[in-house]
Write a protein that holds these residues in place. Structure first.
Motif, PDB file in Angstrom:
ATOM      1  N   GLY A 167     -55.003 -30.335 -66.819  1.00  0.00           N
ATOM      2  CA  GLY A 167     -55.490 -30.337 -68.193  1.00  0.00           C
ATOM      3  C   GLY A 167     -56.162 -31.619 -68.634  1.00  0.00           C
ATOM      4  N   ALA A 168     -56.602 -32.416 -67.686  1.00  0.00           N
ATOM      5  CA  ALA A 168     -57.272 -33.681 -68.016  1.00  0.00           C
ATOM      6  C   ALA A 168     -58.781 -33.492 -68.015  1.00  0.00           C
ATOM      7  CB  ALA A 168     -56.899 -34.758 -66.998  1.00  0.00           C
ATOM      8  N   PRO A 169     -59.490 -34.227 -68.861  1.00  0.00           N
ATOM      9  CA  PRO A 169     -60.947 -34.191 -68.778  1.00  0.00           C
ATOM     10  C   PRO A 169     -61.374 -34.724 -67.410  1.00  0.00           C
ATOM     11  CG  PRO A 169     -60.220 -35.339 -70.777  1.00  0.00           C
ATOM     12  CD  PRO A 169     -59.013 -35.118 -69.919  1.00  0.00           C
ATOM     13  N   PRO A 170     -62.339 -34.087 -66.760  1.00  0.00           N
ATOM     14  CA  PRO A 170     -62.759 -34.549 -65.436  1.00  0.00           C
ATOM     15  C   PRO A 170     -63.176 -36.020 -65.402  1.00  0.00           C
ATOM     16  CG  PRO A 170     -63.747 -32.432 -65.919  1.00  0.00           C
ATOM     17  CD  PRO A 170     -63.057 -32.894 -67.173  1.00  0.00           C
ATOM     18  N   ASP A 171     -63.703 -36.538 -66.518  1.00  0.00           N
ATOM     19  CA  ASP A 171     -64.126 -37.940 -66.503  1.00  0.00           C
ATOM     20  C   ASP A 171     -62.955 -38.919 -66.604  1.00  0.00           C
ATOM     21  OD1 ASP A 171     -63.541 -37.503 -69.181  1.00  0.00           O
ATOM     22  OD2 ASP A 171     -65.380 -38.451 -69.927  1.00  0.00           O
ATOM     23  N   HIS A 172     -61.717 -38.409 -66.691  1.00  0.00           N
ATOM     24  CA  HIS A 172     -60.541 -39.277 -66.626  1.00  0.00           C
ATOM     25  C   HIS A 172     -60.136 -39.565 -65.180  1.00  0.00           C
ATOM     26  CE1 HIS A 172     -58.522 -39.229 -70.813  1.00  0.00           C
ATOM     27  NE2 HIS A 172     -59.832 -39.258 -70.927  1.00  0.00           N
ATOM     28  N   ASP A 194     -65.109 -32.900 -55.652  1.00  0.00           N
ATOM     29  CA  ASP A 194     -64.813 -31.550 -56.110  1.00  0.00           C
ATOM     30  C   ASP A 194     -63.306 -31.298 -56.118  1.00  0.00           C
ATOM     31  OD1 ASP A 194     -65.249 -28.980 -57.029  1.00  0.00           O
ATOM     32  OD2 ASP A 194     -66.200 -28.268 -55.183  1.00  0.00           O
ATOM     33  N   ALA A 195     -62.619 -31.655 -55.046  1.00  0.00           N
ATOM     34  CA  ALA A 195     -61.170 -31.425 -54.957  1.00  0.00           C
ATOM     35  C   ALA A 195     -60.423 -32.190 -56.051  1.00  0.00           C
ATOM     36  CB  ALA A 195     -60.650 -31.822 -53.581  1.00  0.00           C
ATOM     37  N   VAL A 196     -60.775 -33.448 -56.247  1.00  0.00           N
ATOM     38  CA  VAL A 196     -60.099 -34.262 -57.263  1.00  0.00           C
ATOM     39  C   VAL A 196     -60.454 -33.763 -58.667  1.00  0.00           C
ATOM     40  CG1 VAL A 196     -59.853 -36.598 -58.208  1.00  0.00           C
ATOM     41  CG2 VAL A 196     -59.866 -36.247 -55.729  1.00  0.00           C
ATOM     42  N   GLY A 197     -61.688 -33.341 -58.861  1.00  0.00           N
ATOM     43  CA  GLY A 197     -62.078 -32.765 -60.147  1.00  0.00           C
ATOM     44  C   GLY A 197     -61.304 -31.494 -60.466  1.00  0.00           C
ATOM     45  N   ARG A 198     -61.049 -30.703 -59.444  1.00  0.00           N
ATOM     46  CA  ARG A 198     -60.261 -29.483 -59.636  1.00  0.00           C
ATOM     47  C   ARG A 198     -58.809 -29.818 -59.963  1.00  0.00           C
ATOM     48  NH1 ARG A 198     -62.638 -24.681 -56.248  1.00  0.00           N
ATOM     49  NH2 ARG A 198     -64.824 -25.298 -56.141  1.00  0.00           N
ATOM     50  N   LEU A 199     -58.295 -30.915 -59.417  1.00  0.00           N
ATOM     51  CA  LEU A 199     -56.949 -31.352 -59.783  1.00  0.00           C
ATOM     52  C   LEU A 199     -56.921 -31.749 -61.257  1.00  0.00           C
ATOM     53  CD1 LEU A 199     -54.008 -32.096 -59.187  1.00  0.00           C
ATOM     54  CD2 LEU A 199     -54.847 -34.375 -58.512  1.00  0.00           C
ATOM     55  N   ALA A 200     -57.938 -32.476 -61.713  1.00  0.00           N
ATOM     56  CA  ALA A 200     -58.014 -32.862 -63.128  1.00  0.00           C
ATOM     57  C   ALA A 200     -57.942 -31.617 -64.007  1.00  0.00           C
ATOM     58  CB  ALA A 200     -59.296 -33.651 -63.399  1.00  0.00           C
ATOM     59  N   LYS A 201     -58.705 -30.614 -63.647  1.00  0.00           N
ATOM     60  CA  LYS A 201     -58.713 -29.354 -64.391  1.00  0.00           C
ATOM     61  C   LYS A 201     -57.315 -28.728 -64.393  1.00  0.00           C
ATOM     62  CE  LYS A 201     -60.873 -24.772 -64.171  1.00  0.00           C
ATOM     63  NZ  LYS A 201     -61.828 -23.950 -63.406  1.00  0.00           N
ATOM     64  N   ALA A 202     -56.637 -28.760 -63.251  1.00  0.00           N
ATOM     65  CA  ALA A 202     -55.312 -28.140 -63.118  1.00  0.00           C
ATOM     66  C   ALA A 202     -54.268 -28.798 -64.013  1.00  0.00           C
ATOM     67  CB  ALA A 202     -54.854 -28.181 -61.664  1.00  0.00           C
ATOM     68  N   LEU A 208     -50.605 -37.755 -65.166  1.00  0.00           N
ATOM     69  CA  LEU A 208     -51.842 -37.281 -64.538  1.00  0.00           C
ATOM     70  C   LEU A 208     -52.767 -36.595 -65.542  1.00  0.00           C
ATOM     71  CD1 LEU A 208     -50.518 -35.828 -61.168  1.00  0.00           C
ATOM     72  CD2 LEU A 208     -51.911 -37.874 -61.490  1.00  0.00           C
ATOM     73  N   GLY A 209     -52.200 -35.977 -66.551  1.00  0.00           N
ATOM     74  CA  GLY A 209     -53.004 -35.300 -67.549  1.00  0.00           C
ATOM     75  C   GLY A 209     -53.356 -36.160 -68.747  1.00  0.00           C
ATOM     76  N   VAL A 210     -52.818 -37.384 -68.795  1.00  0.00           N
ATOM     77  CA  VAL A 210     -53.003 -38.247 -69.959  1.00  0.00           C
ATOM     78  C   VAL A 210     -53.777 -39.517 -69.621  1.00  0.00           C
ATOM     79  CG1 VAL A 210     -51.775 -39.551 -71.743  1.00  0.00           C
ATOM     80  CG2 VAL A 210     -50.849 -37.364 -70.942  1.00  0.00           C
ATOM     81  N   ASP A 211     -53.358 -40.211 -68.577  1.00  0.00           N
ATOM     82  CA  ASP A 211     -53.959 -41.505 -68.210  1.00  0.00           C
ATOM     83  C   ASP A 211     -55.271 -41.315 -67.447  1.00  0.00           C
ATOM     84  OD1 ASP A 211     -51.543 -42.441 -69.137  1.00  0.00           O
ATOM     85  OD2 ASP A 211     -50.856 -43.253 -67.214  1.00  0.00           O
ATOM     86  N   PRO A 212     -56.156 -42.303 -67.517  1.00  0.00           N
ATOM     87  CA  PRO A 212     -57.257 -42.342 -66.553  1.00  0.00           C
ATOM     88  C   PRO A 212     -56.645 -42.564 -65.167  1.00  0.00           C
ATOM     89  CG  PRO A 212     -57.652 -43.863 -68.374  1.00  0.00           C
ATOM     90  CD  PRO A 212     -56.232 -43.389 -68.488  1.00  0.00           C
ATOM     91  N   VAL A 213     -57.129 -41.832 -64.165  1.00  0.00           N
ATOM     92  CA  VAL A 213     -56.510 -41.829 -62.840  1.00  0.00           C
ATOM     93  C   VAL A 213     -57.568 -42.052 -61.769  1.00  0.00           C
ATOM     94  CG1 VAL A 213     -55.255 -40.366 -61.169  1.00  0.00           C
ATOM     95  CG2 VAL A 213     -54.670 -40.254 -63.599  1.00  0.00           C
ATOM     96  N   THR A 214     -57.203 -42.795 -60.725  1.00  0.00           N
ATOM     97  CA  THR A 214     -58.078 -42.973 -59.567  1.00  0.00           C
ATOM     98  C   THR A 214     -57.367 -42.452 -58.328  1.00  0.00           C
ATOM     99  OG1 THR A 214     -59.142 -44.915 -60.518  1.00  0.00           O
ATOM    100  CG2 THR A 214     -59.326 -44.647 -58.131  1.00  0.00           C
ATOM    101  N   TRP A 215     -58.069 -41.592 -57.568  1.00  0.00           N
ATOM    102  CA  TRP A 215     -57.581 -41.187 -56.246  1.00  0.00           C
ATOM    103  C   TRP A 215     -58.263 -42.104 -55.242  1.00  0.00           C
ATOM    104  CZ3 TRP A 215     -59.800 -39.691 -51.619  1.00  0.00           C
ATOM    105  CH2 TRP A 215     -58.906 -39.268 -50.639  1.00  0.00           C
ATOM    106  N   THR A 216     -57.475 -42.718 -54.372  1.00  0.00           N
ATOM    107  CA  THR A 216     -58.003 -43.636 -53.365  1.00  0.00           C
ATOM    108  C   THR A 216     -57.634 -43.149 -51.975  1.00  0.00           C
ATOM    109  OG1 THR A 216     -57.737 -45.492 -54.890  1.00  0.00           O
ATOM    110  CG2 THR A 216     -57.984 -46.033 -52.557  1.00  0.00           C
ATOM    111  N   ALA A 217     -58.635 -43.070 -51.099  1.00  0.00           N
ATOM    112  CA  ALA A 217     -58.370 -42.775 -49.687  1.00  0.00           C
ATOM    113  C   ALA A 217     -57.727 -44.015 -49.084  1.00  0.00           C
ATOM    114  CB  ALA A 217     -59.670 -42.444 -48.957  1.00  0.00           C
ATOM    115  N   VAL A 218     -56.603 -43.833 -48.402  1.00  0.00           N
ATOM    116  CA  VAL A 218     -55.923 -44.967 -47.782  1.00  0.00           C
ATOM    117  C   VAL A 218     -55.931 -44.867 -46.257  1.00  0.00           C
ATOM    118  CG1 VAL A 218     -54.484 -45.470 -49.788  1.00  0.00           C
ATOM    119  CG2 VAL A 218     -53.631 -43.905 -48.023  1.00  0.00           C
ATOM    120  N   GLY A 219     -56.647 -43.899 -45.737  1.00  0.00           N
ATOM    121  CA  GLY A 219     -56.753 -43.736 -44.289  1.00  0.00           C
ATOM    122  C   GLY A 219     -57.890 -42.802 -43.956  1.00  0.00           C
TER     123      GLY A 219
END
Length: 141
Positions: free
Chosen positions: A117-122, A107-115, A18-29
């Motif tokens: 240690g990933a750059p928000p643009d990942h 905002d929520a997903v961006g805050r997870l990126a911060k948590a 999560l802190g290294v790879d580019p990641v996508t959060w997807t709503a599934v419902g």
């Protein structure tokens, strides 16, 4: 439906990718009883992690979380963080409020990126457009 038991999760206990790879959060419902089911997926490997969004102030027909967890959600948010909990076998990001607008999801997903240690643009977010064309598929309570 009743309050689901929540256990706080330290971001350092989340998978390293999560802190290294580019990641996508997807709503599934759809948003239902304060929860938007989703999944975090690495854009460069086969790693995947169930990860929901939780609107911590939902209280009808029952509270989505206990009062102590709701307070922790608000405290984390006030300090630019997101409260991460485990609900059963799913990681869940808690945010104040009773629903999720597209900016609140970002905002929520961006805050997870911060948590982690990933750059928000990942981190990216994928939302589904509602069938009636009224906006993203956040459903109702």
């Amino acid at each position: 439906m009743s309050e689901a038991a929540c256990a706080a999760v330290d971001a350092f206990d989340l998978p390293e990718w999560l802190g290294v790879d580019p990641v996508t959060w997807t709503a599934v419902g759809r948003l239902r009883h304060g929860i938007v089911p989703g999944v975090l997926h690495s854009d460069t490997s086969d790693h995947e992690l169930p990860c929901d969004l939780m609107a911590g102030d939902v209280a009808y027909p029952v509270a989505v979380v206990d009062e102590a967890t709701r307070v922790q959600i608000h405290q984390a948010w006030r300090h630019g963080q997101v409260h991460v909990v485990r609900r059963g076998d799913r990681i869940t990001l808690g945010a104040p409020g009773t629903d999720f607008t597209a900016p609140r999801v970002l905002d929520a997903v961006g805050r997870l990126a911060k948590a982690v240690g990933a750059p928000p643009d990942h981190f990216s977010v994928r939302l589904r457009v509602a069938r009636d064309g009224s906006g993203w598929d956040r459903g109702g309570q």
